[in-house]
Write a protein that holds these residues in place. Structure first.
Motif, mmCIF file in Angstrom:
data_model
loop_
_atom_site.group_PDB
_atom_site.id
_atom_site.type_symbol
_atom_site.label_atom_id
_atom_site.label_comp_id
_atom_site.label_asym_id
_atom_site.label_seq_id
_atom_site.Cartn_x
_atom_site.Cartn_y
_atom_site.Cartn_z
ATOM 1 N N ARG A 93 -16.583 11.491 59.393
ATOM 2 C CA ARG A 93 -17.728 12.023 60.123
ATOM 3 C C ARG A 93 -18.027 13.426 59.651
ATOM 4 O O ARG A 93 -17.122 14.230 59.458
ATOM 5 C CB ARG A 93 -17.430 12.047 61.620
ATOM 6 N N ARG A 94 -19.272 13.690 59.480
ATOM 7 C CA ARG A 94 -19.705 15.024 59.091
ATOM 8 C C ARG A 94 -19.772 15.889 60.343
ATOM 9 O O ARG A 94 -20.359 15.498 61.348
ATOM 10 C CB ARG A 94 -21.084 14.959 58.440
ATOM 11 N N ILE A 95 -19.151 17.033 60.288
ATOM 12 C CA ILE A 95 -19.157 17.927 61.437
ATOM 13 C C ILE A 95 -20.521 18.579 61.530
ATOM 14 O O ILE A 95 -21.011 19.166 60.570
ATOM 15 C CB ILE A 95 -18.049 18.988 61.305
ATOM 16 N N ARG A 96 -21.126 18.455 62.693
ATOM 17 C CA ARG A 96 -22.442 19.037 62.920
ATOM 18 C C ARG A 96 -22.319 20.134 63.955
ATOM 19 O O ARG A 96 -21.506 20.036 64.871
ATOM 20 C CB ARG A 96 -23.423 17.992 63.413
ATOM 21 N N GLN A 97 -23.143 21.132 63.822
ATOM 22 C CA GLN A 97 -23.134 22.170 64.827
ATOM 23 C C GLN A 97 -23.755 21.637 66.105
ATOM 24 O O GLN A 97 -24.642 20.800 66.087
ATOM 25 C CB GLN A 97 -23.843 23.424 64.349
ATOM 26 N N VAL A 98 -23.281 22.136 67.226
ATOM 27 C CA VAL A 98 -23.723 21.649 68.517
ATOM 28 C C VAL A 98 -24.607 22.680 69.210
ATOM 29 O O VAL A 98 -25.610 22.348 69.812
ATOM 30 C CB VAL A 98 -22.505 21.314 69.402
ATOM 31 N N LEU A 99 -24.228 23.938 69.125
ATOM 32 C CA LEU A 99 -24.951 24.992 69.824
ATOM 33 C C LEU A 99 -26.024 25.583 68.924
ATOM 34 O O LEU A 99 -25.787 25.848 67.754
ATOM 35 C CB LEU A 99 -23.984 26.084 70.274
ATOM 36 N N ASN A 100 -27.202 25.829 69.476
ATOM 37 C CA ASN A 100 -28.296 26.407 68.700
ATOM 38 C C ASN A 100 -28.219 27.930 68.635
ATOM 39 O O ASN A 100 -28.547 28.530 67.620
ATOM 40 C CB ASN A 100 -29.645 26.004 69.294
ATOM 41 N N ASN A 101 -27.818 28.555 69.744
ATOM 42 C CA ASN A 101 -27.760 30.012 69.821
ATOM 43 C C ASN A 101 -26.319 30.462 69.996
ATOM 44 O O ASN A 101 -25.488 29.749 70.562
ATOM 45 C CB ASN A 101 -28.603 30.522 70.998
ATOM 46 N N PHE A 102 -26.042 31.687 69.535
ATOM 47 C CA PHE A 102 -24.695 32.237 69.626
ATOM 48 C C PHE A 102 -24.349 32.519 71.087
ATOM 49 O O PHE A 102 -25.144 33.083 71.838
ATOM 50 C CB PHE A 102 -24.596 33.515 68.786
ATOM 51 N N ILE A 103 -23.142 32.118 71.498
ATOM 52 C CA ILE A 103 -22.680 32.233 72.881
ATOM 53 C C ILE A 103 -21.413 33.081 72.916
ATOM 54 O O ILE A 103 -20.554 32.955 72.046
ATOM 55 C CB ILE A 103 -22.336 30.840 73.460
ATOM 56 N N VAL A 104 -21.290 33.941 73.946
ATOM 57 C CA VAL A 104 -20.074 34.711 74.196
ATOM 58 C C VAL A 104 -19.572 34.352 75.583
ATOM 59 O O VAL A 104 -20.341 34.337 76.546
ATOM 60 C CB VAL A 104 -20.329 36.229 74.104
ATOM 61 N N LEU A 105 -18.268 34.037 75.678
ATOM 62 C CA LEU A 105 -17.624 33.756 76.952
ATOM 63 C C LEU A 105 -16.673 34.889 77.278
ATOM 64 O O LEU A 105 -15.862 35.273 76.432
ATOM 65 C CB LEU A 105 -16.828 32.449 76.884
ATOM 66 N N ALA A 106 -16.734 35.423 78.487
ATOM 67 C CA ALA A 106 -15.834 36.485 78.936
ATOM 68 C C ALA A 106 -14.841 35.886 79.922
ATOM 69 O O ALA A 106 -15.215 35.471 81.024
ATOM 70 C CB ALA A 106 -16.623 37.614 79.585
ATOM 71 N N ILE A 107 -13.556 35.826 79.517
ATOM 72 C CA ILE A 107 -12.532 35.249 80.372
ATOM 73 C C ILE A 107 -11.349 36.202 80.470
ATOM 74 O O ILE A 107 -11.132 37.046 79.594
ATOM 75 C CB ILE A 107 -12.068 33.873 79.860
ATOM 76 N N ASN A 108 -10.552 36.043 81.540
ATOM 77 C CA ASN A 108 -9.364 36.864 81.673
ATOM 78 C C ASN A 108 -8.199 36.190 80.960
ATOM 79 O O ASN A 108 -8.349 35.131 80.352
ATOM 80 C CB ASN A 108 -9.063 37.163 83.143
ATOM 81 N N THR A 109 -7.020 36.794 81.043
ATOM 82 C CA THR A 109 -5.868 36.266 80.303
ATOM 83 C C THR A 109 -5.353 34.954 80.875
ATOM 84 O O THR A 109 -4.535 34.284 80.250
ATOM 85 C CB THR A 109 -4.734 37.301 80.285
ATOM 86 N N ASN A 110 -5.832 34.562 82.070
ATOM 87 C CA ASN A 110 -5.484 33.256 82.651
ATOM 88 C C ASN A 110 -6.557 32.209 82.371
ATOM 89 O O ASN A 110 -6.582 31.157 83.009
ATOM 90 C CB ASN A 110 -5.282 33.382 84.158
ATOM 91 N N ASN A 111 -7.471 32.523 81.458
ATOM 92 C CA ASN A 111 -8.564 31.628 81.050
ATOM 93 C C ASN A 111 -9.549 31.326 82.174
ATOM 94 O O ASN A 111 -10.144 30.249 82.215
ATOM 95 C CB ASN A 111 -8.029 30.327 80.444
ATOM 96 N N VAL A 112 -9.717 32.272 83.085
ATOM 97 C CA VAL A 112 -10.689 32.142 84.172
ATOM 98 C C VAL A 112 -11.866 33.057 83.838
ATOM 99 O O VAL A 112 -11.674 34.235 83.544
ATOM 100 C CB VAL A 112 -10.069 32.539 85.526
ATOM 101 N N PRO A 113 -13.095 32.540 83.879
ATOM 102 C CA PRO A 113 -14.248 33.385 83.561
ATOM 103 C C PRO A 113 -14.411 34.515 84.576
ATOM 104 O O PRO A 113 -14.148 34.354 85.761
ATOM 105 C CB PRO A 113 -15.439 32.427 83.644
ATOM 106 N N TYR A 114 -14.836 35.658 84.071
ATOM 107 C CA TYR A 114 -15.138 36.783 84.945
ATOM 108 C C TYR A 114 -16.435 36.510 85.699
ATOM 109 O O TYR A 114 -17.289 35.764 85.225
ATOM 110 C CB TYR A 114 -15.325 38.067 84.129
#
Length: 119
Positions: free
Chosen positions: A30-51
């Protein structure tokens, strides 16, 4: 059953197995295709919980000095609508809270669809 008949039968079976293996459908890569159109930033703490990032903003700065800003939603996600993915250049990411205090600064390499800022 004679020994020659056994050998002939085994040879016939072996030939049939070879034909079956040759006719089997081989999975295609399978050819890997990009999924997201725009660049995304996620802000999470060290327990992987979003701020809770209501009022926060993120800036991406290129080495040429160009700065792009995006606002976070309440789930810790900032979407840069002017940057299409995969990114072609590297950026410096800075995240500011609602009081305009810089929380984190990270280097974002090229060829990314998203970046997870863990702090």
């Amino acid at each position: 059953m004679k020994e020659t008949e056994k050998k002939a039968l085994l040879a016939k079976r072996l030939q049939m197995v070879k034909k079956a293996r040759a006719a089997a459908v081989r999975p295609r890569r399978r050819r890997i295709r990009q999924v997201l159109n725009n660049f995304i930033v996620l802000a999470i703490n060290t327990n992987n919980v979003p701020y809770e990032t209501q009022g926060w903003r993120a800036t991406l700065t290129r080495s040429s000095g160009t700065t792009i800003t995006a606002q976070f939603d309440e789930f810790g996600v900032a979407q840069f609508n002017t940057i299409s993915t995969l990114t072609s250049v590297s950026y410096t990411l800075r995240i500011f809270d609602a009081d305009n205090v810089q929380q984190v600064q990270r280097f974002v390499p090229a060829n990314r669809e998203f970046y997870v800022a863990r702090f």
